[in-house]
Every structure is written in C-alpha cells, then in structure tokens.
Design a protein around this motif. Structure first.
Motif, short mmCIF file in Angstrom:
data_model
loop_
_atom_site.label_atom_id
_atom_site.label_comp_id
_atom_site.label_asym_id
_atom_site.label_seq_id
_atom_site.Cartn_x
_atom_site.Cartn_y
_atom_site.Cartn_z
N ILE A 1 32.21 34.65 33.91
CA ILE A 1 31.47 35.42 32.92
C ILE A 1 31.54 34.76 31.54
O ILE A 1 30.64 34.93 30.71
CB ILE A 1 32.00 36.88 32.86
CG1 ILE A 1 31.07 37.78 32.05
CG2 ILE A 1 33.42 36.90 32.30
CD1 ILE A 1 29.74 38.02 32.67
N LYS A 2 32.57 33.96 31.30
CA LYS A 2 32.69 33.26 30.02
C LYS A 2 31.63 32.17 29.87
O LYS A 2 31.36 31.72 28.75
CB LYS A 2 34.08 32.63 29.89
CG LYS A 2 35.22 33.65 29.83
CD LYS A 2 36.57 32.95 29.77
CE LYS A 2 37.71 33.96 29.75
NZ LYS A 2 39.04 33.29 29.75
N ASN A 3 31.04 31.77 30.98
CA ASN A 3 29.99 30.75 30.94
C ASN A 3 28.60 31.38 31.08
O ASN A 3 27.68 30.79 31.65
CB ASN A 3 30.21 29.72 32.05
CG ASN A 3 31.36 28.80 31.76
OD1 ASN A 3 31.56 28.40 30.61
ND2 ASN A 3 32.15 28.48 32.77
N LEU B 1 30.86 42.05 39.04
CA LEU B 1 31.53 42.25 37.74
C LEU B 1 30.54 42.84 36.73
O LEU B 1 30.87 43.81 36.02
CB LEU B 1 32.07 40.92 37.24
CG LEU B 1 32.80 40.95 35.88
CD1 LEU B 1 34.05 41.83 35.96
CD2 LEU B 1 33.16 39.54 35.44
N ILE B 2 29.33 42.28 36.66
CA ILE B 2 28.33 42.77 35.70
C ILE B 2 27.93 44.21 36.03
O ILE B 2 27.79 45.05 35.14
CB ILE B 2 27.10 41.85 35.71
CG1 ILE B 2 27.47 40.46 35.19
CG2 ILE B 2 25.97 42.44 34.88
CD1 ILE B 2 26.38 39.42 35.39
N ASP B 3 27.79 44.51 37.31
CA ASP B 3 27.36 45.85 37.71
C ASP B 3 28.43 46.91 37.44
O ASP B 3 28.10 48.04 37.06
CB ASP B 3 27.02 45.87 39.21
CG ASP B 3 25.74 45.11 39.53
OD1 ASP B 3 24.97 44.83 38.59
OD2 ASP B 3 25.53 44.80 40.72
N ASN B 4 29.70 46.54 37.61
CA ASN B 4 30.77 47.55 37.60
C ASN B 4 31.60 47.62 36.33
O ASN B 4 32.24 48.64 36.07
CB ASN B 4 31.70 47.30 38.80
CG ASN B 4 30.97 47.39 40.13
OD1 ASN B 4 30.13 48.26 40.31
ND2 ASN B 4 31.29 46.50 41.06
N ASP B 5 31.60 46.55 35.53
CA ASP B 5 32.40 46.55 34.31
C ASP B 5 31.54 47.04 33.14
O ASP B 5 30.70 46.31 32.61
CB ASP B 5 32.92 45.14 34.03
CG ASP B 5 33.93 45.10 32.88
OD1 ASP B 5 33.97 46.05 32.09
OD2 ASP B 5 34.67 44.10 32.78
N PHE C 1 27.15 33.87 43.87
CA PHE C 1 26.70 34.82 42.84
C PHE C 1 27.28 36.22 42.98
O PHE C 1 27.34 36.97 41.99
CB PHE C 1 25.17 34.90 42.85
CG PHE C 1 24.51 33.88 41.98
CD1 PHE C 1 24.27 34.14 40.64
CD2 PHE C 1 24.14 32.64 42.48
CE1 PHE C 1 23.68 33.20 39.83
CE2 PHE C 1 23.55 31.69 41.68
CZ PHE C 1 23.31 31.97 40.34
N THR C 2 27.69 36.64 44.17
CA THR C 2 28.11 38.03 44.36
C THR C 2 29.29 38.45 43.47
O THR C 2 29.24 39.53 42.87
CB THR C 2 28.42 38.29 45.84
OG1 THR C 2 27.19 38.16 46.59
CG2 THR C 2 28.99 39.68 46.04
N PRO C 3 30.36 37.66 43.32
CA PRO C 3 31.46 38.10 42.44
C PRO C 3 31.00 38.35 41.00
O PRO C 3 31.42 39.32 40.37
CB PRO C 3 32.46 36.95 42.52
CG PRO C 3 32.20 36.30 43.84
CD PRO C 3 30.71 36.40 44.02
#
Length: 517
Positions: free
Chosen positions: A302-304, A469-473, A463-465
């Motif tokens: 996610i940092k990238n 993360l985007i969907d749930n955080d 792509f799933t991880p």
C-alpha cells in the motif's frame, strides 16, 4: 498450483481446437444476445468479420436469451450498432446477407428445455449447411453468475457428439472479484470444459498496438538489446477516462478502478512489455513467458500506491463521485489508482513499473511510456530523457522522443521524435476492432491473446491482498481530486520519487505538427 496442473492435464491428447486455420463451417451461438454487450460489441464484431470475408465459408449465427422476441425484432436490435455506410449499396447488401445467416432462440438459462430447443435449431442449421464435422462456437455475453449453469446445460444438451467435432467457448470478464471467487469459477468451468476449449477474453489483448508489442520488442535488435535495467529508468502504463461513473456508480462502487482496469487490462499489457523472449509464437510458449514474469512481481505494498476518488470539477459543473445517487453515502470506492510494481528478475531489478488508471480525468488515453536513463554528463549539462511511447488509443502511434541539433549554426539541442502515427502512415488500411481480432483468433483456435487459467490465478494472487486491505481498512481514504484534472496532487511526487522525470519546460508535445523552432 491446482490451476496449473489442471491446464496441463486438460490439454493432453486434445487436438480439435488446436487449429491455426479457419474450419470450413461453424455455428456461432451468442448467449445474452438481447443484452448491451452483444448489441454493442459482439454482433458488430461478427458483422465486421463477415463484411471482410473473414468468417468460415459456411457460417450460421444464433442469438440465445431469455427475452421473448420475434425474428424481426431481434434483427432490428442487433443491426442498430453495425458499422456500415447506408449510402453504399454494396455495404447495404452485405448487411442483408448478414441478416440472412442470423437467427434467434428464446429460452431460460436454468432449465433444460431452452437448450434442447437450441440444440434442435443448431442441428437443423448444420444439416442445412451439410457439414462434415460439427464445429460449435459459444460466446458468453453474460454475467459471470450464470457461466457455470449455462455451461452445464450446454454440455448436457448442445455439446456435439462426434470425436472429430469441436467446441470453443468465449468467456467475458470479470473472472471473479478476488482469488477465492476466481478459483471457484474456474473450478466449476473446468468440470465442464477442457482448458483448450475455453477462451477468456480480455479485449485489450486484441488492440492493435498491444498485439504489436512482441514484434516491436523482439523484431528490432536496437530495442531488444536495450530493453532492460541498464538503459530503462521506469515504465508507465496509463489508462485515462475523461468521464465519471455516469449513473453506473452502483456497479462501480463494488468494483473500483483496480478490479475494473488494473488487475486485468493493464497487467496483461505489463506482462507483454516485461516478458522474456518466447521460443516461438506458439500460444503456449507466449503464455508461459507471461506467467513467468507475473510470478516475478514482488507482493504489492500500500506504500507504493496512490488512491484517489474524484470530486466536483473546479468550476462546479461536474459532480463528485459521491453525488451519484446510485453510490452509497461515504463510499471509499477508488476511482483513481497509481501502483508501482517491482519485477524481481535479472532484466528488471530496480526498474519501477507504474500502473495508472483513473476516471473523470483530463483526457481519454491509454499508453505505454518507457523512459530511458539520463545520458552521461560531460558535454551535456542538461538534456531531456529519451522516451519510447506506445499510444494504444486514441490515434494509435509509436514515437521515440529523441534529441537532435537545433537547425542553424549553433550546437543547441532540440527535443523531437521519430513518429509512426498509424492514421497517417497506414491511411488506406483499416485497423480491426479488438473484438473482431479476438473472435477471429478464437475461431482459428489460437489462444495467444487469451488469458490462461494459471495466468489468471497468478494475477489474482498478486492483487487480492491489496484489494482486501483497501476494502476492509477504513483508515485508507482515497485522496480527492477535481473532476477533469490529472488526478490526485500527490501523484507528481510519487512518480518523481520512483525515477520519472517530467518535461516541465514544455519543450516537446506530441504530435509535432510543425517545426518547434
């Protein structure tokens, strides 16, 4: 992985669809024939092939859907989007001949009765054409939720009986929404179809400039020898749309730009740009190399990433994404994303591959931009970087940004280009639509430009991880950007941090229409 093993075992000893030439006859059945996809893409593509004499000599086309329609009503529906000159009698005659090979059967997707009637209709058409072998081509212009059910009924009632008969099945994306659902779908389909019978269509692989990548890379020694980390600084693959969801927010809210564009279209393009040279143009050799390079991509962080969501336009005339009544209040749906990927192999170690996609931006464009490293300093204190740009759409082109001497007595440098713009260089040639090219490939049994099951598995594994993360955080909030802008403000620094040098002086702008002196 199970998907890899399934592909290997399912292709053993199966030759009917391994052809590279058109068969003499075929019956094409379009499922979902009353829907928008069939009307806007599938039937226009079939007509384009028919008009140019590219379908098998004996061809019949059958539409199948739940909608009750007369033959004339169906014909009127599918001919609304056909591309032809109504003032040209020859083309009008072509349309009439196309209508003559098209028919319609209405039936349900969840019961045998409709498929029994469909089989009777197909057999009657084959008998009329006096075929020697039964070659049946099924196109699923359907939502993925019914792929498995339709497949079971087809296998039971419409699958041709002879050993020499053949079947091809075109399946439209989305192929799941994550790794779990993708595997569930593939497992269901693999119980019905052999892997070499399935053609998973990603229409970007049918675009002229995407199909040109392998020739450009491996057919020109000056590119193939410099296509590596020693000379290339960074690679960008960009997709830009100048409009928002336009009332489709309810659908897009559950998908987002990453699932909609990146995990499939842009990743497919990346694999062609970055893969190693295949041993041949055989479809399996090409797809083997695509899978290898996808497996070499490091896990996404996610940092990238830069994630965005469009807001109102600066002048207030265009709405924000959340102004769409079909979008749930407070939606965090991502309408813009920039993701930097790292390929951990000898060729690409240290070269950022940057995928960019967004809606409601400043222009419509899909392009691949390969930026080379700076020339050594010495005689040059400051000189623009070379860039190779492959413009996929609109206005297909390949141009190489280069430096040359300013005309005259000085030694001042000037950025210019070597430009291959297709509409001027090939003005008399017609570039086929992507769906035309891919349907023709499938009719020939050529899988080169279709997605294999293990390739799909690797892409979702990648792509799933990040998507989970985007969907749930809920702490991940997309950055707002104005409708009609270049995207979130932070993108410029993001690209700069990863080695991209933008021509801020504006010394060069493609296309060059006159001497920039």
């Amino acid at each position: 992985m199970a998907a890899v093993a399934r592909r290997r075992s399912s292709s053993v000893g199966l030759s009917p669809v391994a052809a590279t030439e058109l068969t003499d006859s075929v019956v094409i059945v379009v499922f979902g024939a009353s829907g928008d996809l069939a009307k806007k893409k599938t039937f226009p593509a079939l007509f384009g092939l028919f008009k140019n004499g590219l379908l098998p000599r004996k061809t019949k086309i059958v539409g199948y859907a739940r909608t009750k329609m007369t033959h004339d009503e169906f014909i009127d529906r599918i001919t609304q989007r056909l591309n032809y000159n109504k003032d040209d009698q020859t083309q009008v005659t072509k349309v009439q001949k196309f209508k003559d090979i098209v028919s319609y059967v209405s039936g349900q997707y969840d019961s045998d009765e409709g498929f029994i009637e469909l089989n009777k209709h197909v057999v009657a058409l084959e008998d009329e054409m006096q075929v020697e072998t039964r070659d049946r081509f099924f196109y699923f212009a359907l939502p993925p939720s019914v792929f498995a059910e339709v497949s079971v009924h087809l296998r039971k009632e419409v699958y041709p009986p002879g050993e020499k008969d053949s079947v091809r099945v075109i399946i439209e994306k989305p192929f799941g929404r994550d790794l779990k659902t993708s595997r569930e779908l593939q497992d269901k389909l693999s119980q019905v179809w052999q892997e070499n019978e399935m053609f998973r269509i990603d229409h970007y692989l049918g675009k002229e400039m995407v199909k040109n990548i392998l020739i450009l890379r491996f057919g020109n020694v000056f590119f193939s020898s410099s296509w590596n980390r020693n000379t290339i600084s960074n690679v960008q693959i960009s997709f830009k749309e100048p409009f928002g969801t336009e009332g489709r927010g309810g659908y897009f809210d559950n998908i987002g730009i990453i699932r909609d564009v990146m995990q499939n279209h842009l990743l497919q393009v990346l694999s062609l740009v970055a893969m190693e040279r295949p041993v041949s143009f055989d479809s399996e050799d090409i797809r083997d190399e695509k899978v290898k390079v996808l497996k070499a991509i490091a896990p996404l962080d996610i940092k990238n990433c830069v994630l965005g969501q469009y807001d109102k336009s600066i002048d207030g005339t265009k709405p924000a994404y959340t102004d769409d009544e079909t979008v749930k209040p407070g939606s965090r749906a991502v309408t813009f994303a920039t993701i930097a990927l790292s390929i951990e192999n000898e060729r690409w170690e240290g070269v950022p591959f940057i995928l960019r996609a967004g809606k409601a931006l400043d222009e419509a464009k899909v392009e691949i931009r390969i930026q080379f490293k700076d020339v050594p300093r010495g005689i040059f204190q400051s000189i623009p970087r070379n860039e190779l740009v492959i413009r996929v759409q609109p206005e297909e082109a390949i141009y190489l940004k280069m430096n040359c001497k300013y005309p005259g007595l000085s030694t001042r440098t000037l950025p210019t280009d070597m430009d291959l713009t297709y509409h001027s260089r090939y003005a008399d040639l017609r570039i086929p639509e992507a769906y035309e090219a891919l349907i023709l490939d499938a009719l020939k049994g050529d899988h080169s430009n279709f997605v294999r099951d293990d390739e799909l598995d690797v892409s979702w594994t990648l792509f799933t991880p990040l998507l989970d993360l985007i969907d749930n955080d809920e702490s991940i909030i997309p950055e707002k950007y104005p409708y009609g802008s270049r995207g979130p403000a932070s993108v410029s620094k993001f690209l700069s941090d990863r080695g991209y040098v933008r021509d801020t002086a504006g010394l060069y702008q493609w296309p060059v229409t006159r001497g920039n002196l």
